[in-house]
Design a protein around this motif. Sequence first.
Motif, PDB file in Angstrom:
ATOM      1  N   GLU A 148       0.831  -1.211   0.000  1.00  0.00           N
ATOM      2  CA  GLU A 148       0.000   0.000   0.000  1.00  0.00           C
ATOM      3  C   GLU A 148       0.864   1.259   0.000  1.00  0.00           C
ATOM      4  OE1 GLU A 148      -4.172  -1.591   1.911  1.00  0.00           O
ATOM      5  OE2 GLU A 148      -2.780  -0.556   3.232  1.00  0.00           O
ATOM      6  N   ASN A 149       2.008   1.173   0.647  1.00  0.00           N
ATOM      7  CA  ASN A 149       2.931   2.308   0.665  1.00  0.00           C
ATOM      8  C   ASN A 149       3.402   2.672  -0.752  1.00  0.00           C
ATOM      9  OD1 ASN A 149       6.366   2.763   1.413  1.00  0.00           O
ATOM     10  ND2 ASN A 149       4.807   4.309   1.746  1.00  0.00           N
ATOM     11  N   SER A 150       3.479   1.649  -1.609  1.00  0.00           N
ATOM     12  CA  SER A 150       3.933   1.889  -2.982  1.00  0.00           C
ATOM     13  C   SER A 150       2.898   2.649  -3.806  1.00  0.00           C
ATOM     14  CB  SER A 150       4.244   0.561  -3.678  1.00  0.00           C
ATOM     15  OG  SER A 150       5.395  -0.015  -3.110  1.00  0.00           O
ATOM     16  N   ILE A 154       2.798  10.548  -2.288  1.00  0.00           N
ATOM     17  CA  ILE A 154       3.002  11.757  -1.482  1.00  0.00           C
ATOM     18  C   ILE A 154       3.833  11.483  -0.221  1.00  0.00           C
ATOM     19  CG2 ILE A 154       1.776  13.597  -0.201  1.00  0.00           C
ATOM     20  CD1 ILE A 154      -0.292  13.607  -2.390  1.00  0.00           C
ATOM     21  N   HIS A 155       3.911  10.204   0.189  1.00  0.00           N
ATOM     22  CA  HIS A 155       4.710   9.937   1.394  1.00  0.00           C
ATOM     23  C   HIS A 155       6.172  10.361   1.194  1.00  0.00           C
ATOM     24  CE1 HIS A 155       6.502   6.311  -0.444  1.00  0.00           C
ATOM     25  NE2 HIS A 155       7.381   6.361   0.534  1.00  0.00           N
ATOM     26  N   THR A 156       6.613  10.358  -0.058  1.00  0.00           N
ATOM     27  CA  THR A 156       8.019  10.729  -0.301  1.00  0.00           C
ATOM     28  C   THR A 156       8.287  12.171   0.150  1.00  0.00           C
ATOM     29  OG1 THR A 156       7.486  11.411  -2.561  1.00  0.00           O
ATOM     30  CG2 THR A 156       8.277   9.169  -2.277  1.00  0.00           C
ATOM     31  N   LEU A 188       7.963  11.662   4.395  1.00  0.00           N
ATOM     32  CA  LEU A 188       8.859  10.702   5.054  1.00  0.00           C
ATOM     33  C   LEU A 188      10.301  10.855   4.567  1.00  0.00           C
ATOM     34  CD1 LEU A 188       9.101   8.229   6.951  1.00  0.00           C
ATOM     35  CD2 LEU A 188       8.623   6.787   4.975  1.00  0.00           C
ATOM     36  N   HIS A 189      10.494  10.952   3.255  1.00  0.00           N
ATOM     37  CA  HIS A 189      11.857  11.056   2.715  1.00  0.00           C
ATOM     38  C   HIS A 189      12.281  12.510   2.540  1.00  0.00           C
ATOM     39  CE1 HIS A 189      11.124   6.890   2.228  1.00  0.00           C
ATOM     40  NE2 HIS A 189      10.350   7.008   1.173  1.00  0.00           N
ATOM     41  N   GLY A 190      11.330  13.436   2.643  1.00  0.00           N
ATOM     42  CA  GLY A 190      11.625  14.856   2.471  1.00  0.00           C
ATOM     43  C   GLY A 190      11.699  15.587   3.804  1.00  0.00           C
ATOM     44  N   GLN A 228      13.782   4.477   6.193  1.00  0.00           N
ATOM     45  CA  GLN A 228      12.616   5.301   6.540  1.00  0.00           C
ATOM     46  C   GLN A 228      11.317   4.571   6.186  1.00  0.00           C
ATOM     47  OE1 GLN A 228      13.633   8.689   4.147  1.00  0.00           O
ATOM     48  NE2 GLN A 228      15.348   9.258   5.463  1.00  0.00           N
ATOM     49  N   ASP A 229      11.300   3.952   5.000  1.00  0.00           N
ATOM     50  CA  ASP A 229      10.114   3.193   4.592  1.00  0.00           C
ATOM     51  C   ASP A 229       9.834   2.050   5.572  1.00  0.00           C
ATOM     52  OD1 ASP A 229       9.143   4.466   2.288  1.00  0.00           O
ATOM     53  OD2 ASP A 229      10.659   3.527   1.029  1.00  0.00           O
ATOM     54  N   MET A 230      10.895   1.288   5.916  1.00  0.00           N
ATOM     55  CA  MET A 230      10.704   0.133   6.803  1.00  0.00           C
ATOM     56  C   MET A 230      10.181   0.582   8.168  1.00  0.00           C
ATOM     57  SD  MET A 230      13.676  -2.593   5.811  1.00  0.00           S
ATOM     58  CE  MET A 230      15.095  -1.509   5.707  1.00  0.00           C
TER      59      MET A 230
HETATM   60 FE   LIG Z   1       9.225   5.445   0.524  1.00  0.00          FE
END
Ligand SMILES: [Fe+2]
Length: 300
Positions: free
Chosen positions: A42-44, A48-50, A53-55, A186-188
């Motif tokens: 579902e994360n894939s 917008i999570h990027t 979470l990654h930003g 971060q994803d994990m």
């Molecule tokens: Fe991610």
Amino acid sequence: MFAYLGPQPAPLLPRFDGFVAGGTIRMLGRAELPVNWLQVMENSLDPIHTEWLHGHHYEFLKEQEGIKVAISAHHVKIDFREFEFGITKHRLLEGHSEDGDDWRIGDPVVFPNMLAVGNGDEKSRYFSFQIRVPMDDENTLHLWYNAYVPPEGVSVPQRLLDKVHTYDVPFKDDKGEFIVDNVDGQDMMAWITQGAIADRTLENLGASDKGIATYRRVLRREIKKMQQGQDPIGIVRDAARNACIDLPNEKKKHHNSDGFASFMLRTHAKYSPIAQDLVNVFENPRLREATEAALEAQHG
Ligand SMILES: [Fe+2]
């Protein structure tokens, strides 16, 4: 990595581009995650999570160290389109054009359990897959498979080509804390902290969760097809179609814009035993020049 659990006759093993491309440098990272595979998938479907979470999250962590970075890019809009093997996800980032690959082509989510991420431009071409193999309801074997196409004119040491280079990708450090200094860590962290099976009854899906709703709708539809004795999406039985399945993929991906080495260090690839070799192959102009000179002398 692949299994078929349906009725006979079994279909063909799908020959996706990055698995069958010749002359590539291949590596496979792995992690056993104590969560259900579906919340990883579902994360894939959540582009917008990027941004967060990654930003912003990464910028915040760096700020704690006194380092100012600005890597988050605002999503103007997102879109999801079905294709032969699943769903492609599309993003339009602020300041980018609708003619860009991010919006036009997107990244494919290959049904049911694989994400294929952009394969770079001519200077740093690669195929990248994240494969989520369910071990049981509460555990997932997560595999990162990357295949790099060496740039033209660079001679690659044979040992890099001889085998698939494997490595473990950790998600916790010695103190038991989540490792969040790289994108995959971060994803994990985000997947695992939802609990073994996320409680969807607590959700309030919003407009930015359109992809997750689409994925669930398609998944349910395909399960129904299976129950009626039909093949679900992604089953390949035609040998001609299976010669090589080229997945739709971005060539100029936004996150590669800061260079190959920098991008690698921000992902699971930093744990690969051949990380430095790859940087040498793709980014070291002296190595390239030396290689070219040696080749020229050879042909002399
Ligand atoms: Fe991610």
